[in-house]
Enzyme design. Structure first.
Site, PDB file in Angstrom:
ATOM      1  N   GLU A  13     -10.503 -26.739  19.232  1.00 15.36           N
ATOM      2  CA  GLU A  13     -10.516 -25.520  19.506  1.00 15.36           C
ATOM      3  C   GLU A  13     -10.787 -25.146  20.998  1.00 15.36           C
ATOM      4  O   GLU A  13     -10.443 -24.211  21.643  1.00 15.36           O
ATOM      5  CB  GLU A  13     -11.825 -24.579  18.704  1.00 15.36           C
ATOM      6  N   HIS A  34      -7.586 -25.193  22.827  1.00 17.19           N
ATOM      7  CA  HIS A  34      -6.917 -23.976  22.912  1.00 17.19           C
ATOM      8  C   HIS A  34      -7.565 -23.058  23.736  1.00 17.19           C
ATOM      9  O   HIS A  34      -6.905 -22.330  24.569  1.00 17.19           O
ATOM     10  CB  HIS A  34      -7.212 -23.177  21.600  1.00 17.19           C
ATOM     11  N   PRO A  60       3.984  -4.246   4.941  1.00 16.66           N
ATOM     12  CA  PRO A  60       3.169  -3.802   3.734  1.00 16.66           C
ATOM     13  C   PRO A  60       1.495  -3.269   4.445  1.00 16.66           C
ATOM     14  O   PRO A  60       1.354  -3.624   5.521  1.00 16.66           O
ATOM     15  CB  PRO A  60       2.827  -5.138   3.176  1.00 16.66           C
ATOM     16  N   GLY A  61       1.343  -2.252   3.587  1.00 17.33           N
ATOM     17  CA  GLY A  61       0.015  -1.632   4.081  1.00 17.33           C
ATOM     18  C   GLY A  61      -0.122  -0.814   5.343  1.00 17.33           C
ATOM     19  O   GLY A  61      -1.078  -0.264   5.567  1.00 17.33           O
ATOM     20  N   THR A  62       1.174  -0.205   5.452  1.00 11.82           N
ATOM     21  CA  THR A  62       1.113   0.620   6.475  1.00 11.82           C
ATOM     22  C   THR A  62       0.878   2.156   6.208  1.00 11.82           C
ATOM     23  O   THR A  62       1.120   3.088   6.606  1.00 11.82           O
ATOM     24  CB  THR A  62       2.484   0.754   7.510  1.00 11.82           C
TER      25      THR A  62
HETATM   26  P1  ADP Z   1       2.110   0.543   1.375  1.00 16.57           P
HETATM   27  O1  ADP Z   1       2.445   1.386   0.504  1.00 16.57           O
HETATM   28  O2  ADP Z   1       2.794   0.739   2.941  1.00 16.57           O
HETATM   29  O3  ADP Z   1       2.207  -0.833   1.452  1.00 16.57           O
HETATM   30  P2  ADP Z   1      -0.268   1.790   0.868  1.00 16.57           P
HETATM   31  O4  ADP Z   1       0.125   2.986   1.036  1.00 16.57           O
HETATM   32  O5  ADP Z   1      -0.355   1.300  -0.416  1.00 16.57           O
HETATM   33  O6  ADP Z   1       0.655   0.850   1.700  1.00 16.57           O
HETATM   34  O7  ADP Z   1      -1.573   1.501   1.900  1.00 16.57           O
HETATM   35  C1  ADP Z   1      -2.761   0.872   1.184  1.00 16.57           C
HETATM   36  C2  ADP Z   1      -3.934   1.663   1.708  1.00 16.57           C
HETATM   37  O8  ADP Z   1      -4.231   1.570   3.281  1.00 16.57           O
HETATM   38  C3  ADP Z   1      -4.191   3.236   1.277  1.00 16.57           C
HETATM   39  O9  ADP Z   1      -4.464   3.480   0.032  1.00 16.57           O
HETATM   40  C4  ADP Z   1      -4.960   3.580   2.564  1.00 16.57           C
HETATM   41  O10 ADP Z   1      -6.267   3.395   1.775  1.00 16.57           O
HETATM   42  C5  ADP Z   1      -4.674   2.737   3.738  1.00 16.57           C
HETATM   43  N1  ADP Z   1      -3.895   3.212   4.533  1.00 16.57           N
HETATM   44  C6  ADP Z   1      -2.928   2.661   4.954  1.00 16.57           C
HETATM   45  N2  ADP Z   1      -2.170   3.239   5.970  1.00 16.57           N
HETATM   46  C7  ADP Z   1      -3.261   4.187   6.313  1.00 16.57           C
HETATM   47  C8  ADP Z   1      -3.275   5.602   7.138  1.00 16.57           C
HETATM   48  N3  ADP Z   1      -2.156   5.719   7.826  1.00 16.57           N
HETATM   49  N4  ADP Z   1      -4.178   6.270   7.133  1.00 16.57           N
HETATM   50  C9  ADP Z   1      -5.193   6.158   6.234  1.00 16.57           C
HETATM   51  N5  ADP Z   1      -5.189   5.147   5.307  1.00 16.57           N
HETATM   52  C10 ADP Z   1      -4.153   4.303   5.455  1.00 16.57           C
HETATM   53 ZN    ZN Z   2      -5.369 -25.411  16.433  1.00 15.35          ZN
END
Ligand code: ADP
Ligand code: ZN
Ligand code: MG
Length: 655
Positions: A459, A462, A238-240
């Site tokens: 902590e 660790h 997620p978030g890539t």
């Molecule tokens: P996914 O669909 O893979 O979960 P998103 O495309 O919704 O992720 O990414 C969420 C946000 O993170 C994007 O709108 C952007 O702002 C940022 N983001 C993620 N990857 C990149 C990237 N490679 N370059 C620039 N911004 C990115």
């Molecule tokens: Zn701990």
């Protein structure tokens, strides 16, 4: 009281998608509004035209004086009438004085009979020219029907107009089977995303660029007999940036781009999803060349028939329909389906078969240089102070996804704005790293003096173990300020991004995780619930070492569990694949690994108890320690802090 190595939890930045959705709806509304005014305007124009023609006709009739038939009879008797034209029941009378008048007779009775009834003498009548005309077609109909038809026409028109309005607004019940795909407008320059807005993800971009190229220029490919790919699936945490990439494709390709999320296919009623799929593909084919983007396809594309997730009929039908549609493509149909998922492991293998989503693009978490590039992209519109060094931020954020980095930049700007500064400083970004990683500081969470002491020792445990095992990552920060749902934390970061982890590193992680537990036990001769998440984590590591990575000498190179949870392709849930005996052996091995790590950590802590006390005292005093201060403490007690590899090697060589 948690111990953190890196954070992979990456939040899916739903924000962008949502706002997307809103945009779509808003767009629809404004067009609806426009439509409304256009409709209203045409209605009014037509209405006025009708009314004015009607009144024109009526006026014409009125301008000629109408006289009763009795007056006509007496005029004829007097001999002043020259001629009469009979049109149905209407009489047009021309007097000798060239005056025109009109009158009406009874319907169905001859004029002469009527006049005879008024006792007009035959001689007088003979002097009048009587002409009988069939009423002229159009005029007759207009005169006679307009008064009845006009209101009907107007009412009908309004009804039609109203029904149109209603349909546009609320009657979505009738648009059930229609796909709710959003179409990206290639002319919308302000919200346009292109490949320039996506940093890193090089392979994915190349693959997608090819697709864009193909759609813009199909002939080039078809001429040399290249088969057109039908489906591409983007896989990644997620978030890539999967959704972002898809939007960039829409921006790059000047072709219609239909985007829909997998969950939008799933409705309360069985069959709706399938009919939406049909509709979507129909529309897309009509406007070929085009792209269909199905986000989060795992919502419908899960392994079928496993009973996992309730064996949803609706989902299966929808998935089947997608497969049917993709198979139904003509070999040179110019529709390409792009799908995205962060759960490739649960996808139905039928989706991944050649001829369907046969191109798979995996988007990895960004590495250091990609992270820097992403930070740069999101920093474009933010004013920085001179000390901002995005390279340092990138170094400090291994395991962050694009979405995490985006939110980091945002948090930094918010911090600066909150303190009424005009520019964002490096300091703001550094603080944001922890916020994104662990959640906001919980200032209201006040520890009692005793709790504070326990947390500090935990902590410190660790941190000290991590500093004394060569394979452990160096400590970047220790804090006993509560954040998110953790009481305190020790942040360790590797010197560089790693793709593989070694057995020694795993063992170092386990020992480090035990450091907190052992310190509590050693110092207070008691235990708290604090280390529970540490224990879960280290047990999971040890178990994976034995059952997945073949890192146990006793069990040898054997993988007893799948890499991704319990679901294997098509096979449904695997209930234990191994015997009770093997299961017992696994438990023994896990315990052995943990015990040996325990011994290592315990040795370290009891041998360096003085340092442990020193770190804990310092923590109680200042609550959080940055790397430099922490290392100063270590040096004071004769412990060499960790150096980057090159430096390490030098040290070893000298030995
Ligand atoms: P996914 O669909 O893979 O979960 P998103 O495309 O919704 O992720 O990414 C969420 C946000 O993170 C994007 O709108 C952007 O702002 C940022 N983001 C993620 N990857 C990149 C990237 N490679 N370059 C620039 N911004 C990115
Ligand atoms: Zn701990
Ligand atoms: Mg997404």
């Amino acid at each position: 009281m948690e111990f953190f190595k890196k954070n992979n939890k990456g939040k899916d930045a739903k924000g962008t998608e949502e706002s997307d959705g809103k945009k779509g709806k808003k767009g629809l509304k404004t067009t609806n509004n426009k439509q409304f005014w256009v409709n209203l305007f045409t209605t009014l124009v037509i209405f006025f035209l009708l009314v004015s023609t009607y009144s024109l006709i009526v006026e014409q009739r009125v301008s000629i004086e109408e006289i009763p038939i009795s007056k006509l009879a007496s005029d004829i008797t007097e001999g002043v009438v020259a001629s009469i034209v009979v049109k149905g029941d209407e009489l047009e009378i021309l007097y000798i004085s060239e005056e025109e008048k009109k009158s009406k007779k009874e319907v169905g009775v001859a004029l002469t009979d009527t006049l005879a009834n008024y006792e007009v003498p035959m001689e007088a009548l003979a002097g009048v020219q009587i002409e009988i005309k069939n009423p002229s077609g159009i005029r007759f109909w207009l005169f006679n029907l307009a008064p009845f038809l006009l209101p009907l026409v107007i009412i009908g028109f309004f009804l039609w107009f109203l029904s149109r309005q209603v349909k546009g607004a609320g009657m979505q019940a009738f648009t059930f089977g229609q796909s709710r795909a959003r179409v990206t407008d290639p002319d919308d320059k302000t919200n346009r995303v292109t490949f320039k807005d996506v940093a890193g993800a090089k392979e994915a971009k190349e693959e997608l660029l090819e697709i864009v190229d193909f759609l813009k220029n199909p002939k080039k490919f078809l001429d040399i007999g290249a088969r057109i790919p039908k489906g591409i699936i983007l896989m990644g945490a997620p978030g890539t940036g999967k959704t972002l990439l898809a939007r960039a494709v829409a921006g790059e390709a000047s072709v219609p781009f239909f985007s829909i999320s997998g969950s939008e296919f799933v409705e309360m009623f069985v069959g709706v999803g399938a009919s939406r799929v049909r509709d979507l593909f129909k529309v897309a084919k009509k406007s070929a060349p085009s792209i269909i983007f199905v986000d989060e396809i795992d919502a419908v594309g899960r392994v079928r028939g496993t009973g996992v997730g309730g064996g949803n009929d609706e989902r299966e039908q929808t998935l089947n329909q997608i497969l049917v549609e993709m198979d139904g493509f003509e070999p040179n149909e110019k529709v390409i389906v792009i799908a995205a998922t962060n759960r490739p492991d649960v996808l139905d293998p039928a989706l991944l078969r050649p001829g369907r989503f046969d191109r798979r693009v995996t988007i990895e978490l960004p590495d250091r240089s990609d992270r820097e590039a992403i930070l740069k992209i999101h920093g474009r519109k933010k004013p920085f102070t001179e000390d901002v060094d995005l390279k340092v931020i990138a170094e400090r954020t291994p395991g962050f996804s694009g979405a995490d980095l985006y939110s980091l930049m945002n948090e930094g700007a918010i911090l600066a704005a909150r303190e009424s500064r005009k520019k964002v400083a490096q300091f703001d970004f550094i603080r944001s790293i922890e916020k994104v990683m662990l959640g906001p500081e919980r200032k209201s969470h006040i520890l009692s003096a005793h709790e504070k002491k326990i947390t500090a020792y935990h902590e410190a445990g660790h941190a000290l173990v991590a500093s004394l095992i060569p394979e452990a990552d160096p400590v970047h920060k220790i804090s006993i300020i509560a954040r998110g749902h953790t009481g305190g934390y020790t942040l360790k970061l590797p010197f560089e991004d790693r793709r593989y982890q070694s057995k020694k590193e795993f063992i170092a992680d386990i020992a480090t995780a035990l450091g907190g537990y052992i310190a509590e036990r050693m110092v207070f001769n008691d235990l708290t619930t604090g280390p529970s998440s540490d224990l879960q984590m280290l047990t999971a590591i040890a178990r994976n070492m034995v059952t997945k990575y073949g890192m146990s000498d006793k069990m040898g190179p054997i993988a007893l569990e799948g890499t991704s949870g319990q679901v294997l392709y098509g096979g449904g849930l695997i209930s234990k694949e191994f015997s009770e005996k093997v299961s017992g052996e696994i438990d023994e091995e896990v315990k052995r690994i943990i015990d040996s790590a325990y011994k290592t950590a315990e040795d370290i802590l009891s041998k360096h108890r003085v340092v442990l006390d020193a770190i804990a005292d310092k923590l109680i005093e200042v609550e959080s320690l940055e790397r430099e201060e922490f290392e100063k403490l270590l040096v004071m007690h004769g412990i060499k802090p960790k150096k980057k590899k090159e430096e390490e090697k030098e040290v070893k060589n000298r030995k």
